[in-house]
Design an enzyme around this catalytic site. Sequence first.
Site, short mmCIF file in Angstrom:
data_model
loop_
_atom_site.label_atom_id
_atom_site.label_comp_id
_atom_site.label_asym_id
_atom_site.label_seq_id
_atom_site.Cartn_x
_atom_site.Cartn_y
_atom_site.Cartn_z
N GLU A 123 0.90 -1.16 0.00
CA GLU A 123 0.00 0.00 0.00
C GLU A 123 0.92 1.19 0.00
OE1 GLU A 123 -3.06 -0.25 -0.31
OE2 GLU A 123 -3.43 -2.32 0.27
N CYS A 134 -2.84 8.61 3.39
CA CYS A 134 -2.58 8.01 2.07
C CYS A 134 -3.76 8.22 1.14
CB CYS A 134 -2.30 6.53 2.25
SG CYS A 134 -3.61 5.68 3.17
P1 NAP Z 1 8.58 4.96 4.17
O1 NAP Z 1 9.70 5.86 4.40
O2 NAP Z 1 8.54 4.19 2.91
O3 NAP Z 1 8.55 3.99 5.42
C1 NAP Z 1 7.56 3.04 5.57
C2 NAP Z 1 8.04 1.93 6.47
O4 NAP Z 1 9.10 1.23 5.83
C3 NAP Z 1 8.60 2.40 7.80
O5 NAP Z 1 8.23 1.50 8.79
C4 NAP Z 1 10.09 2.36 7.57
O6 NAP Z 1 10.82 2.20 8.76
C5 NAP Z 1 10.21 1.13 6.71
N1 NAP Z 1 11.41 1.03 5.91
C6 NAP Z 1 12.08 2.02 5.30
N2 NAP Z 1 13.13 1.50 4.61
C7 NAP Z 1 13.09 0.17 4.80
C8 NAP Z 1 13.90 -0.92 4.36
N3 NAP Z 1 14.95 -0.73 3.57
N4 NAP Z 1 13.59 -2.16 4.75
C9 NAP Z 1 12.54 -2.38 5.55
N5 NAP Z 1 11.74 -1.39 6.00
C10 NAP Z 1 12.01 -0.13 5.63
O7 NAP Z 1 7.19 5.72 4.25
P2 NAP Z 1 6.70 6.72 5.40
O8 NAP Z 1 7.43 7.98 5.22
O9 NAP Z 1 6.70 6.08 6.73
O10 NAP Z 1 5.19 6.87 5.02
C11 NAP Z 1 4.72 7.87 4.16
C12 NAP Z 1 4.27 7.28 2.86
O11 NAP Z 1 3.40 6.17 3.07
C13 NAP Z 1 3.48 8.23 2.03
O12 NAP Z 1 4.00 8.25 0.73
C14 NAP Z 1 2.07 7.67 2.04
O13 NAP Z 1 1.33 7.94 0.87
C15 NAP Z 1 2.28 6.24 2.22
N6 NAP Z 1 1.14 5.61 2.89
C16 NAP Z 1 0.36 4.76 2.19
C17 NAP Z 1 -0.73 4.17 2.80
C18 NAP Z 1 -1.60 3.21 2.08
O14 NAP Z 1 -2.42 2.53 2.71
N7 NAP Z 1 -1.49 3.09 0.78
C19 NAP Z 1 -1.00 4.44 4.14
C20 NAP Z 1 -0.19 5.31 4.81
C21 NAP Z 1 0.88 5.89 4.17
P3 NAP Z 1 11.56 3.46 9.45
O15 NAP Z 1 10.53 4.43 9.79
O16 NAP Z 1 12.19 2.84 10.64
O17 NAP Z 1 12.52 3.95 8.45
#
Ligand code: NAP
Length: 674
Positions: free
Chosen positions: A258, A297
């Site tokens: 997602e 999101c």
């Molecule tokens: P993100 O930077 O991609 O991080 C998401 C998750 O992935 C976090 O738990 C992060 O951990 C982890 N992560 C990052 N790099 C990783 C790796 N190499 N291996 C394993 N895990 C890793 O996204 P975010 O900034 O938290 O969230 C914002 C984004 O999420 C927005 O673009 C939003 O649109 C999207 N979103 C989508 C939905 C949906 O249902 N479609 C819902 C909510 C948000 P750390 O925080 O520890 O780095």
Amino acid sequence: MTVQNVSSFAMGQWIAPGAGARPIASAIDGKIIAQSGNDALNVGDMMTYAREVGGPALQKLTFHDRARMLKALAQELNKHKDALYDLSYLTGANLRDHAFDIDGGIGTMFVYASKGRREMPDSHVYMDGPPEQLSRNGTFLGQHVCTPLQGVALHINAFNFPLWGMLEKVAPTLLAGVPAIVKPATATSYVAELGVRIMIHSGILPDGALQLISGGVGDAMENLTCQDVLSFTGSAYTARKLRGHAAILDNAVRFVAEQDSLNASILGPDAVPGTPEFDLFVKEAHREMTTKAGQKCTAIRRMIVPESHAQAVADALSAKLAATPVGDPRDTANRMGALVSADQKQDVLERAEILATEATRVFGDPDGFTPNGDPNGAYISPMLFLCENPDAAQRVHDTEAFGPVSTIMPYRDVDHAMELANRGGGSLVTSVITHDGDVARKAVMSAGAWHGRIYLNDRNSMAESTGHGAPMPHMIHGGPGRAGGGEEMGGVRGVKHYMQRTAIQGSPDMITAVTGRWQPGAAESTAGAHPFTRRFHELQIGETLHTAPRTITLEDIEHFAHFTGDTFYAHMDEDAAKRNPFFPGRVAHGYLLLSFAAGMFVQPDEGPVLANTGLDALRFMQPVSAGDVIKVRLTVKHKTPRNDEYGEIRWHVTLTNQEGALVAEYELLTMVAC
Ligand code: NAP
């Protein structure tokens, strides 16, 4: 303020942060409030523990046991809601936002608890669809069944909904019978950690059913097998990295993503200023921009409006945004809180700059903005853009500013509006605010394939509608392309993501033995006593009653017709009935046959059968004329306990005539005392 240690919960132990821990700042004043992460955490061992301890313990329970467990967990979380609220303020969220994250998360768990009891069996195998007859005489059937995966679900979550984001995945996973390891985003992990603490301390969950990673995922990716699920929510960038991991590709690991999405809201051509739909559009757009400071999101990033009303939308929305105080989320005078962190604020400002290359900012000056809160908090002004030529633009269709930022785009006609909506490359949700059914149908036909959800709203539904941005546990959440190509929730559909669907083929006896549901053609049994004299626990699957025959007479048909008022010609007029291609002449009413059937199988004395609660899948196969002789067979098909007092018995009922031909078939539901 003391710095909170955000611990992991691994193999039954709480593990405090250690080497490699990262500091976490408060969204409302920038001060360090917590730390999270420990390089020594052995995630591979946690996964083994989940598979060997948590999985078998969960799989011993039935779907109903696990549903009851979810309800108890939701009640426990509810008891501690205020503590969750208190921590959640530090993420920048206000009381209104808590309704989405905290109440919404707990509510999702309640819905799964209820669906598990109502829509899934009190056993270990879920039947997916009806049986398929694969042979002429019905001695060889097919049935799709689902059983829990024997691995672990790894949930990697985004920062914006630390509780809802966790519970919307945990609920279907546990209901499926699969253990979960949750890895919340570091920025808001302290809220998720409290949620896990509450659930673990309740003692409701079996050992190993739920574990928590606070910090990095360590060697998790290398340890994924084909029995595991990786469910990710976050940015497209991280999703791409995870999706391409060798273990995912080599082991065909289920990967649900997602990710970010350029959701749109379309103002219908009929929804001109002055209509309830115009006001509704502005109200929803404002809510989507400001709830969670736009960090949703599903938030509306693109507003697609008739070109003649673009300025009116810009004016109305700007007026509402101007009347929206932004500041400390604990102060209820403020309608919008902070972004999650200074980094996130920087990111949003940079993306707004990109949008400004193709659109004009019509509301919100990031430079001249003063919040009602600490200057070190991650507050930002809402920003509204107007892109005059969305056909020539590209960045407004592919740049997600994950904050209170949205762009208005004018359209010429409905086809053009849909074309623009689809230029997001796949989204979680598109809304269409219209009172015109033709516009709604056109929208679904031309945009359905590009969007996971289409939200239609107008004056008739607005009072009770759930909101453009609110994913409901009953409905799927996810979308194609840019949105990640994943799908979550959607009621029992979401549970199936954590189960394997297997096609079972065999005789009716074999299918009955596997599923616990009697199939026509399987062995029948009799207990000697009338089944209506037997209690819920005494009745056996396959227990059958064959009734004595009854002859249908013309007097019966006449009597029933005049008594009920159903004097339809096919029952009353021989010549007219003969002209009807379905009937040989006057025939008995279907409902007369059902009523006679009840009279033939009933045991009238006070006994364990408490009530008839319904009838499913009724079919009349052959007409019955005066002089025909019918017989009834009543078989226990399925049993569903309801409470300590009674349970539901689903009976399979057939009516046959003197030639043994099937004239009617149905499933009868009764409540029977325990
Ligand atoms: P993100 O930077 O991609 O991080 C998401 C998750 O992935 C976090 O738990 C992060 O951990 C982890 N992560 C990052 N790099 C990783 C790796 N190499 N291996 C394993 N895990 C890793 O996204 P975010 O900034 O938290 O969230 C914002 C984004 O999420 C927005 O673009 C939003 O649109 C999207 N979103 C989508 C939905 C949906 O249902 N479609 C819902 C909510 C948000 P750390 O925080 O520890 O780095």
